[in-house]
Design a protein around this motif. Structure first.
Motif, PDB file in Angstrom:
ATOM      1  N   SER A 295      -2.959   5.210   0.955  1.00 42.53           N
ATOM      2  CA  SER A 295      -2.040   5.864  -0.255  1.00 42.53           C
ATOM      3  C   SER A 295      -2.092   7.268  -0.201  1.00 42.53           C
ATOM      4  CB  SER A 295      -2.927   5.261  -1.667  1.00 42.53           C
ATOM      5  OG  SER A 295      -2.620   3.761  -1.515  1.00 42.53           O
TER       6      SER A 295
ATOM      7  N   LEU B  87       5.992   3.282  -8.996  1.00 42.38           N
ATOM      8  CA  LEU B  87       5.446   4.184  -8.041  1.00 42.38           C
ATOM      9  C   LEU B  87       5.337   5.516  -8.716  1.00 42.38           C
ATOM     10  CD1 LEU B  87       4.843   5.340  -5.266  1.00 42.38           C
ATOM     11  CD2 LEU B  87       7.442   6.122  -5.126  1.00 42.38           C
TER      12      LEU B  87
ATOM     13  N   THR C 116       6.322   7.222   1.658  1.00 40.76           N
ATOM     14  CA  THR C 116       5.015   7.159   1.743  1.00 40.76           C
ATOM     15  C   THR C 116       4.566   6.604   3.078  1.00 40.76           C
ATOM     16  OG1 THR C 116       5.177   4.850   0.929  1.00 40.76           O
ATOM     17  CG2 THR C 116       5.083   6.479  -0.797  1.00 40.76           C
TER      18      THR C 116
ATOM     19  N   PHE D 280       2.610  15.175  -4.864  1.00 39.87           N
ATOM     20  CA  PHE D 280       2.510  15.808  -3.611  1.00 39.87           C
ATOM     21  C   PHE D 280       2.342  17.219  -3.694  1.00 39.87           C
ATOM     22  CE2 PHE D 280       7.169  15.167  -4.594  1.00 39.87           C
ATOM     23  CZ  PHE D 280       7.498  16.540  -4.110  1.00 39.87           C
TER      24      PHE D 280
ATOM     25  N   ARG E 181       4.017   9.245  -7.388  1.00 44.82           N
ATOM     26  CA  ARG E 181       3.805   9.725  -6.082  1.00 44.82           C
ATOM     27  C   ARG E 181       3.758  11.457  -6.159  1.00 44.82           C
ATOM     28  NH1 ARG E 181       7.765  12.225  -2.085  1.00 44.82           N
ATOM     29  NH2 ARG E 181       6.570  12.466  -0.130  1.00 44.82           N
TER      30      ARG E 181
ATOM     31  N   GLN F  87      -0.165  14.286  -0.126  1.00 44.57           N
ATOM     32  CA  GLN F  87       0.570  13.409  -1.213  1.00 44.57           C
ATOM     33  C   GLN F  87      -0.215  12.183  -1.411  1.00 44.57           C
ATOM     34  OE1 GLN F  87       3.872  10.988   0.048  1.00 44.57           O
ATOM     35  NE2 GLN F  87       3.608  11.502   2.113  1.00 44.57           N
ATOM     36  N   TYR F  88      -0.105  11.588  -2.362  1.00 46.11           N
ATOM     37  CA  TYR F  88      -0.707  10.274  -3.007  1.00 46.11           C
ATOM     38  C   TYR F  88       0.227   9.482  -3.472  1.00 46.11           C
ATOM     39  CZ  TYR F  88      -3.866   7.001  -5.447  1.00 46.11           C
ATOM     40  OH  TYR F  88      -4.487   5.756  -5.849  1.00 46.11           O
ATOM     41  N   ALA F  89       0.334   8.266  -3.035  1.00 46.46           N
ATOM     42  CA  ALA F  89       1.441   7.165  -3.858  1.00 46.46           C
ATOM     43  C   ALA F  89       0.536   6.082  -4.240  1.00 46.46           C
ATOM     44  CB  ALA F  89       2.187   6.572  -2.465  1.00 46.46           C
ATOM     45  N   TYR F  90       0.553   5.967  -5.713  1.00 43.88           N
ATOM     46  CA  TYR F  90       0.086   4.966  -6.490  1.00 43.88           C
ATOM     47  C   TYR F  90       1.013   4.065  -6.714  1.00 43.88           C
ATOM     48  CZ  TYR F  90      -1.982   2.702 -10.537  1.00 43.88           C
ATOM     49  OH  TYR F  90      -2.679   1.973 -11.480  1.00 43.88           O
ATOM     50  N   ARG F  91       0.868   2.689  -6.365  1.00 47.44           N
ATOM     51  CA  ARG F  91       1.983   1.756  -6.646  1.00 47.44           C
ATOM     52  C   ARG F  91       1.088   0.446  -7.247  1.00 47.44           C
ATOM     53  NH1 ARG F  91       6.550   2.055  -3.604  1.00 47.44           N
ATOM     54  NH2 ARG F  91       6.428   3.352  -1.636  1.00 47.44           N
TER      55      ARG F  91
END
Length: 780
Positions: free
Chosen positions: A569, A630, A103, A634, A632, A618-622
Motif C-alpha cells: 500500500s 480509495l 497504485t 502522494f 491515495r 504514495q499511500y493507497a488505502y482501500r
C-alpha cells in the motif's frame, strides 16, 4: 411403482441438465500482457465472476480455463487495473491487455534500457504516469500531470503549445522545442535527426501512459543525456467494442471534443479518435485551434507474433503573444508584445506520421521487436523579426533482439539492437515587418542523421545481486546545402557544408540488490551526450557551417532505492545523482548589420555540475467496506544543486569574455514540491487535488534576474459509473490555479538586458480557470 417412475424422471432431468452444462462449457486459453511492450504479466489472476473458480497466469503470462458462454472473466494483477471480459460462443483463445493502475506502480513493466522489466527491477530512476493520473486533470495540458514526477518539469510557451520537457535540468537550453532528451510515441521517434523534439502535433488527450527514464539513456537511445520519454496512446480493451463522445468547455473560450470508436476482439484492438480543440486564450493574440486524428491498432496473430500500427494527423494554428518583462507580468499579464501582434506571429503546423511495430518470439528465450516509421511536417512561423517556413520529411527504424534465460542460475538477459533516424529539412527565412514580407534571408536544405548500435547484458551474479552493463556507439551527421549560393553563382553547389561528429561511445553499468521481495537498491554509472541542433551547426544568416562544435557530454553517478511496505500500500522511490557536463554549448550574439540580421554563433565554452535528489512516496488505502473505495495521498520532491563549474561567455579568453564560474545554472529551480490526493467512492463519485510548488530561480547567466516562486493548486470533482449494461458516464468539473498565482510556465533564458534592465523573458500563464465536461460511452 409410481414413486420409482417419478425418481426416474428426476434422474433423467438432472442428467440432462448436467450434460447441457458440460456441453456449454468451453476450454479457453489466453495470454495476459502489458499493452505497450507485449511483455507477459506473470502471476495475473483470472476469476469467473460470481464463483471461486479461476487460475493464475504462468511465467509466459499464459492460462487455461473452462467457462460457459456469458461468463464474466475478471483479470487482475498487482500494479494493473482489473479488466472484465465476457465469454462469447466463439471465444477460444484470448490475448488480454491490462493497463497500469495508479497504485503498486513498482510492479508495472516499463521499456527500461532495451529490455522491458518492472520498475522495481530497473536499475535506474523511472517516472510513470498512468491513465488514472491523466484523468485527474482535463487531459489537455501535459504539465498538469507529468510535473508530478520528481526531476521532470514540462514548460509551455503558450496556453496550448510550445511544450518543452526538462529532465534533471536538460531541455531548456533552447527557447523553442526541447533538446537533450529522446521522445517516442508508441515506439515511433518524435525527436528529429538533429536532436530537437517538437511536441505541438501530439494529442495529449489520447495518451494512456507516459514513461520517463531519468538520466543518460545514450547507451540504448542515442542523443539522450537528460533521459528518455515514452508516450503511449489509448488502446481498445480486448473483447469490447464501444463508441464514445467527450465534450469539454472552460474559461477563455476553451472547447474540446473527442469522438472515439474502439473495437476489441479476442486478439485485436483498434482505436480511432478524432479530436477538435479551440482556445481563445487569456492574452491578446493568444488563441489556438487544433484538429487531431489518430488510429492505433494491436493485432496478436499468435502467441509468438504481434503487430502494432499507429497513424496520426494534426492540423494546428497557435497565435504567439510574445514575451513581456517582469513588471508587465505582474501588472498586465494578459498583454502582448506589439511587434508579435503586428506580424501576426503564430505557428501553423500540418503533420502526419505512420509507424509499424512487429514483435516476434522466436523461442521462449529469444525475441525481436522492430519499429519502422515515416512522417512529415509543414511549419509556417511568423515571429517578431521575420518568418520561417520549413518542410520536414523523416523516416527511420529501431530493432532490438533480446535473449533471456530464467532457468539458468545467472538468469542472463542480453539485448542487441540499433536505431536509425534521418530528416530532410527544407527551411527558408524571410524578413517581416508589420506583416509585410521582406527579403529572403536564408534558404537551407539540411539532411540530419542519427544512427546508433547498442548492446546491454544483465547477470544475476549472486542470489539477490544483479550486474548489468552495456554501451551504445552513436553517430550524428549533417549534410547542408545553401540554396542562396546556387542562385548567386553560375554553378549549382550540391553540398555547401558537411559535418560528421566523431562517434561517441556511451557505456552504462549498474548493480541492483534485492533487499527483500518488495525493496531494492541500485547504483549506476552512465555516459550521455547531446549533439548540437541544426541552428547551432548552421548559421543561417551567414550561410556558414560551424565545424568546430562538439556534443555536450556527461558522466552520471547515481544511487537509489525503490520499494513498498504495508502489503504494497505504501510505495516509494528515492534517487541521488551527480553529473558533470563538459563542452557545454554557449551562444554568442552578434548585432545586425546593413546586410545581415542579428545572429549568434555557438561555441563549446562551459562545464556545468548537476547534483540532485529525487523522492516520491504514495499511500493507497482501500477500505473493505463503507462509502469510500480509495484514498491515495502522494508527494514528490526534487532538490537541484546545479551550478557553472567552468563557464564563460565565449572561448576567446579576451577582455570581452565574461566568467560565470560559480553561478547557479539559469532556468533551474532549486526546490520543486508536488503533492496531492485521490479520493474515490463506491457510488462513483471522485475527487482529485494537486499542489505544485516551484522555487525562485535565476533566469540569466550572472544571476542578476530571477523568476519568482509560485504555487499552483488544481482540483477536479466528478462522477463516473455504468448506466445499465451498455452505457458508461463520466461528468466532472474542475479548476486550475485555484490560488490565482502569477507565474510564467516558460521563461526565455539568458537574454540580453534592454535599456530598462528588464529582459522580455516571460510567457504568462492564466490566473484561476474553470472547466467542465462529460463523456458518454456506449458498449456494444
Amino acid at each position: 411403482m409410481k414413486s420409482i417412475y417419478i425418481r426416474y424422471i428426476i434422474a433423467v432431468l438432472m442428467l440432462s441438465g448436467i450434460s447441457t452444462i458440460l456441453y456449454a462449457q468451453q476450454a479457453i486459453t489466453g495470454r495476459i500482457v502489458d499493452p505497450t511492450n507485449s511483455q507477459p504479466i506473470v502471476g495475473a489472476t483470472v476469476l469467473i465472476d460470481g464463483t471461486s473458480r479461476g487460475t493464475t497466469a504462468d511465467d509466459k503470462g499464459e492460462f487455461n480455463l473452462s467457462a460457459n458462454e456469458g461468463d464474466q472473466l475478471q483479470i487482475s494483477a498487482i500494479g494493473y487495473q482489473t479488466l472484465t471480459v465476457r465469454v462469447k460462443a466463439s471465444t477460444r483463445n484470448l490475448t488480454i491487455e491490462l493497463d497500469p493502475s495508479n497504485t503498486d506502480l513498482n510492479e508495472v513493466i516499463v521499456a527500461g534500457y532495451s529490455t522491458p522489466q518492472t520498475i522495481q527491477r530497473t536499475a535506474g530512476a523511472v517516472g510513470l504516469i498512468t491513465s488514472r493520473d491523466i484523468q485527474r486533470t482535463n487531459g489537455i495540458h501535459l504539465q498538469n500531470y507529468v510535473n508530478l514526477i520528481p526531476g521532470v518539469k514540462v514548460e509551455m510557451r503558450t496556453i496550448a503549445a510550445g511544450n518543452r520537457i526538462v529532465i534533471r535540468g536538460y531541455g531548456n537550453q533552447t527557447n523553442f522545442n526541447g533538446v537533450g532528451y529522446k521522445a517516442y510515441l508508441n515506439d515511433i521517434p518524435l525527436t528529429d535527426g538533429d536532436g530537437t523534439t517538437f511536441l505541438d502535433d501530439i494529442d495529449f488527450t489520447t495518451l494512456s501512459r507516459v514513461e520517463v527514464l531519468k538520466g543518460p539513456g545514450s547507451s540504448s537511445y542515442g542523443n539522450a543525456i537528460g533521459g528518455v520519454v515514452n508516450f503511449y496512446t489509448e488502446r481498445a480493451p480486448i473483447g469490447k467494442t464501444s463508441i464514445s463522445q467527450q465534450v469539454l468547455g472552460g474559461s477563455y473560450g476553451l472547447f474540446r471534443t473527442n469522438t472515439s470508436l474502439k473495437i476489441g476482439t479476442d486478439n485485436t484492438s483498434l482505436n480511432i479518435n478524432y479530436g477538435h480543440q479551440k482556445y481563445d486564450g487569456f492574452r491578446t493574440h493568444g488563441g489556438s485551434q487544433k484538429d487531431f486524428l489518430s488510429i492505433t491498432s494491436d493485432t496478436y496473430m499468435s502467441a509468438k507474433r504481434s503487430m502494432s500500427v499507429f497513424v496520426g494527423y494534426t492540423n494546428s494554428y497557435d497565435l504567439l503573444a510574445g514575451e513581456i518583462d517582469s513588471v508587465a507580468i505582474l501588472e498586465q499579464p494578459e498583454s502582448s508584445d506589439p511587434v508579435y501582434v503586428a506580424n501576426n506571429a503564430s505557428i501553423k503546423t500540418e503533420s502526419a506520421r505512420v509507424g509499424l511495430s512487429h514483435n516476434y518470439q522466436f523461442t521462449d528465450r529469444f525475441s525481436n521487436k522492430t519499429t519502422l516509421f515515416v512522417g512529415g511536417q509543414i511549419i509556417d512561423q511568423p515571429f517578431a523579426a521575420g518568418v520561417n517556413k520549413s518542410n520536414k520529411f523523416k523516416f527511420g527504424g529501431r530493432s532490438v533482439f533480446t535473449y533471456s534465460n530464467d532457468a539458468s542460475p545467472l538468469r542472463p538477459t542480453i539485448s542487441v539492437g540499433g536505431e536509425f533516424l534521418k530528416n530532410f529539412n527544407y527551411a527558408k527565412g524571410y524578413g517581416l515587418s508589420n506583416n509585410i514580407l521582406g527579403a529572403l534571408r536564408s534558404d537551407l536544405e539540411v539532411q540530419a542523421m542519427q544512427y546508433s548500435l547498442f548492446a546491454q547484458a544483465a547477470l544475476q551474479i549472486a542470489p539477490k545481486l544483479t550486474l548489468s552493463a552495456g554501451a551504445g556507439l552513436n553517430y550524428v551527421e549533417y549534410g547542408i546545402t545553401d540554396m542562396r549560393a546556387a542562385t548567386t553563382t553560375p554553378l549549382y553547389v550540391n553540398v555547401s557544408g558537411y559535418k560528421r561528429f566523431k562517434p561517441i561511445l556511451a557505456p552504462r553499468a549498474a548493480l541492483a540488490y534485492q533487499v527483500m521481495n518488495n525493496v531494492s537498491l541500485y547504483a549506476s554509472i552512465s555516459k550521455g551526450y547531446s549533439a548540437p541542433s541544426t541552428n547551432q551547426v548552421i548559421i543561417a544568416q551567414t550561410g556558414v557551417v560551424n565545424y568546430d562544435l562538439r556534443p555536450e557530454q556527461g558522466i552520471n553517478y547515481e544511487i537509489g532505492s525503490k520499494g513498498s511496505f504495508l502489503n504494497k500500500s505504501l510505495t516509494y522511490e528515492i534517487a541521488y545523482f551527480s553529473m558533470a557536463v563538459t563542452d557545454k554549448l554557449v551562444p554568442q550574439g552578434f548585432a545586425a548589420t546593413s546586410t545581415v540580421p542579428a545572429y549568434s554563433i555557438t561555441t563549446n565554452a562551459g562545464k556545468v555540475q548537476h547534483n540532485g535528489l529525487e523522492l516520491a512516496v504514495q499511500y493507497a488505502y482501500r477500505p473493505n467496506a463503507g462509502a469510500v473505495s480509495l484514498i491515495r495521498p502522494f508527494v514528490s520532491y526534487t532538490y537541484s544543486d546545479f551550478y557553472y563549474k567552468d563557464y564563460k561567455s565565449d572561448n576567446n579568453s579576451d577582455a570581452k569574455t565574461v566568467d560565470y564560474t560559480g553561478k547557479k545554472e539559469s532556468g533551474i529551480a532549486p526546490n520543486l514540491l508536488n503533492a496531492g490526493v485521490d479520493l474515490e467512492t463506491r457510488a462513483g463519485f471522485y475527487l482529485n487535488g494537486t499542489m505544485m510548488y516551484v522555487d525562485k530561480m535565476p533566469i540569466n547567466l550572472p544571476n542578476s534576474h530571477f523568476a519568482d516562486a509560485y504555487t499552483l493548486v488544481n482540483g477536479k470533482l466528478g462522477y463516473r459509473s455504468g448506466l445499465g449494461n451498455h452505457f458508461n458516464l463520466d461528468v466532472y468539473v474542475g479548476s486550475d490555479n485555484l490560488l490565482s498565482s502569477t507565474y510564467s510556465s516558460l521563461v526565455f533564458l539568458n537574454l540580453a538586458n534592454p535599456a530598462n534592465n528588464r529582459p522580455l523573458a516571460y510567457n504568462p500563464s492564466p490566473k484561476i480557470t474553470f472547466y467542465s465536461g462529460a463523456m458518454l460511452k456506449y458498449i456494444f
